[in-house]
Write a protein that holds these residues in place. Structure first.
Motif, mmCIF file in Angstrom:
data_model
loop_
_atom_site.group_PDB
_atom_site.id
_atom_site.type_symbol
_atom_site.label_atom_id
_atom_site.label_comp_id
_atom_site.label_asym_id
_atom_site.label_seq_id
_atom_site.Cartn_x
_atom_site.Cartn_y
_atom_site.Cartn_z
ATOM 1 N N CYS A 183 -54.483 -34.444 23.612
ATOM 2 C CA CYS A 183 -55.935 -34.379 23.796
ATOM 3 C C CYS A 183 -56.487 -35.703 24.319
ATOM 4 N N ALA A 184 -56.001 -36.794 23.766
ATOM 5 C CA ALA A 184 -56.494 -38.114 24.184
ATOM 6 C C ALA A 184 -56.158 -38.385 25.648
ATOM 7 N N ILE A 185 -54.916 -38.080 26.033
ATOM 8 C CA ILE A 185 -54.522 -38.278 27.437
ATOM 9 C C ILE A 185 -55.414 -37.451 28.357
ATOM 10 N N GLY A 186 -55.590 -36.173 28.009
ATOM 11 C CA GLY A 186 -56.392 -35.287 28.854
ATOM 12 C C GLY A 186 -57.854 -35.691 28.936
ATOM 13 N N GLU A 187 -58.429 -36.051 27.801
ATOM 14 C CA GLU A 187 -59.856 -36.398 27.799
ATOM 15 C C GLU A 187 -60.125 -37.688 28.567
ATOM 16 N N VAL A 188 -59.333 -38.700 28.320
ATOM 17 C CA VAL A 188 -59.552 -39.971 29.015
ATOM 18 C C VAL A 188 -59.354 -39.795 30.517
ATOM 19 N N LEU A 189 -58.314 -39.072 30.906
ATOM 20 C CA LEU A 189 -58.075 -38.835 32.325
ATOM 21 C C LEU A 189 -59.221 -38.038 32.944
ATOM 22 N N GLY A 190 -59.693 -37.027 32.223
ATOM 23 C CA GLY A 190 -60.814 -36.232 32.730
ATOM 24 C C GLY A 190 -62.069 -37.059 32.917
ATOM 25 N N LEU A 227 -55.028 -23.157 18.352
ATOM 26 C CA LEU A 227 -56.061 -23.366 17.331
ATOM 27 C C LEU A 227 -56.246 -24.844 17.031
ATOM 28 N N SER A 228 -55.138 -25.576 16.966
ATOM 29 C CA SER A 228 -55.208 -27.002 16.672
ATOM 30 C C SER A 228 -56.005 -27.761 17.735
ATOM 31 N N ILE A 229 -55.708 -27.514 18.999
ATOM 32 C CA ILE A 229 -56.434 -28.192 20.084
ATOM 33 C C ILE A 229 -57.890 -27.760 20.104
ATOM 34 N N THR A 230 -58.137 -26.483 19.861
ATOM 35 C CA THR A 230 -59.515 -25.977 19.868
ATOM 36 C C THR A 230 -60.367 -26.677 18.813
ATOM 37 N N VAL A 231 -59.833 -26.758 17.594
ATOM 38 C CA VAL A 231 -60.569 -27.443 16.517
ATOM 39 C C VAL A 231 -60.788 -28.905 16.873
ATOM 40 N N MET A 232 -59.751 -29.551 17.381
ATOM 41 C CA MET A 232 -59.858 -30.972 17.712
ATOM 42 C C MET A 232 -60.888 -31.205 18.805
ATOM 43 N N GLU A 233 -60.914 -30.358 19.814
ATOM 44 C CA GLU A 233 -61.863 -30.537 20.909
ATOM 45 C C GLU A 233 -63.310 -30.268 20.475
ATOM 46 N N ILE A 234 -63.502 -29.272 19.636
ATOM 47 C CA ILE A 234 -64.853 -28.983 19.137
ATOM 48 C C ILE A 234 -65.382 -30.167 18.333
ATOM 49 N N VAL A 235 -64.556 -30.680 17.425
ATOM 50 C CA VAL A 235 -64.986 -31.796 16.579
ATOM 51 C C VAL A 235 -65.172 -33.058 17.406
ATOM 52 N N ASP A 236 -64.203 -33.348 18.237
ATOM 53 C CA ASP A 236 -64.226 -34.569 19.043
ATOM 54 C C ASP A 236 -65.464 -34.628 19.926
ATOM 55 N N ASN A 237 -65.677 -33.577 20.706
ATOM 56 C CA ASN A 237 -66.827 -33.579 21.616
ATOM 57 C C ASN A 237 -68.143 -33.447 20.871
ATOM 58 N N MET A 282 -67.169 -33.311 31.049
ATOM 59 C CA MET A 282 -66.692 -32.857 29.740
ATOM 60 C C MET A 282 -65.821 -31.614 29.887
ATOM 61 N N VAL A 283 -66.205 -30.687 30.750
ATOM 62 C CA VAL A 283 -65.408 -29.477 30.972
ATOM 63 C C VAL A 283 -64.020 -29.848 31.496
ATOM 64 N N LEU A 284 -63.977 -30.777 32.458
ATOM 65 C CA LEU A 284 -62.695 -31.215 32.999
ATOM 66 C C LEU A 284 -61.856 -31.900 31.921
ATOM 67 N N ALA A 285 -62.500 -32.729 31.113
ATOM 68 C CA ALA A 285 -61.779 -33.450 30.057
ATOM 69 C C ALA A 285 -61.180 -32.476 29.042
ATOM 70 N N ILE A 286 -61.935 -31.449 28.673
ATOM 71 C CA ILE A 286 -61.435 -30.453 27.714
ATOM 72 C C ILE A 286 -60.279 -29.665 28.320
ATOM 73 N N ALA A 287 -60.421 -29.279 29.592
ATOM 74 C CA ALA A 287 -59.354 -28.524 30.263
ATOM 75 C C ALA A 287 -58.063 -29.340 30.315
ATOM 76 N N LEU A 288 -58.188 -30.619 30.643
ATOM 77 C CA LEU A 288 -57.012 -31.472 30.709
ATOM 78 C C LEU A 288 -56.435 -31.749 29.317
ATOM 79 N N ALA A 289 -57.283 -31.761 28.301
ATOM 80 C CA ALA A 289 -56.799 -31.933 26.925
ATOM 81 C C ALA A 289 -55.894 -30.771 26.532
ATOM 82 N N PHE A 290 -56.324 -29.549 26.870
ATOM 83 C CA PHE A 290 -55.474 -28.381 26.600
ATOM 84 C C PHE A 290 -54.182 -28.452 27.416
#
Length: 200
Positions: free
Chosen positions: A74-81, A135-145, A96-104
């Motif tokens: 998630c961190a790699i994807g979000e920072v890159l996005g 589910l793990s990435i989904t929860v992390m992205e919801i909380v993080d963002n 933010m949409v790009l960052a979330i997509a890359l996090a997944f």
């Protein structure tokens, strides 16, 4: 007297033969009993082994490792996005949409890399990654963002601002603390990263 003496060896021979028959039967019974016991023991041991391998470890350490695995992707994807969105001059929403997509994408990719190294085919590996991380990435992205949206000025900060990196680190910490119990719950039910453990 001589006849009686001659009869004695016959009786002795009869007793010896009778005793040998009992010994053979008893020995056979003991051998069969031992074989049955060994088979039963082997069967029980096999069953215990299958039971042991069917369940992944469910401790907090396992959940923490699974969450760190997810957090890394998630961190790699979000920072890159965010870097790409900023470089292209995009607004907050598309960035933010790009960052979330890359996090997944990177979250799934780390799991794909791990299970394909274990010898799993690509198609099956994709199924494992989806089951393990969704589910793990989904929860992390919801909380993080969600945390980033709540921190004043975080979404408008630039990559060169300390506020951006401080808010992002805080958001990841909160996401990690909330996602870890989720992963523990999933692993305890044979889901989430328990699926990945079968290929380790």
């Amino acid at each position: 007297m001589q006849q009686h003496g001659e009869h004695e060896p016959d009786r002795s021979h009869h007793r010896t033969g009778h005793g040998t028959g009992h010994d053979e039967i008893g020995g056979r019974a003991r051998h069969e009993g031992h074989g049955a016991h060994g088979a039963q023991g082997a069967h029980t041991g096999h069953g215990d082994h299958g039971h042991h391998t069917a369940h992944a470890p469910t401790g907090w350490g396992t959940a923490v490792r699974a969450t760190l695995h997810c957090l890394t992707g998630c961190a790699i994807g979000e920072v890159l996005g965010m870097i790409i969105g900023t470089a292209l001059g995009w607004g907050n929403a598309p960035t933010m949409v790009l960052a979330i997509a890359l996090a997944f994408f990177f979250g799934y990719s780390l799991t794909l890399w791990a299970v394909t190294r274990a010898g799993l085919g690509l198609r099956a590996a994709v199924g494992v990654a989806l089951a393990a991380d969704t589910l793990s990435i989904t929860v992390m992205e919801i909380v993080d963002n969600g945390v980033l949206l709540l921190v004043p000025g975080a979404m408008d900060a630039h990559l060169s601002d300390a506020l951006f990196w401080g808010a992002l680190a805080f958001a990841f910490l909160v996401a990690f603390l909330i996602t870890t119990p989720v992963n523990k719950w999933l692993i305890g039910r044979g889901k989430g990263h328990a699926v990945v453990h079968r290929y380790h």
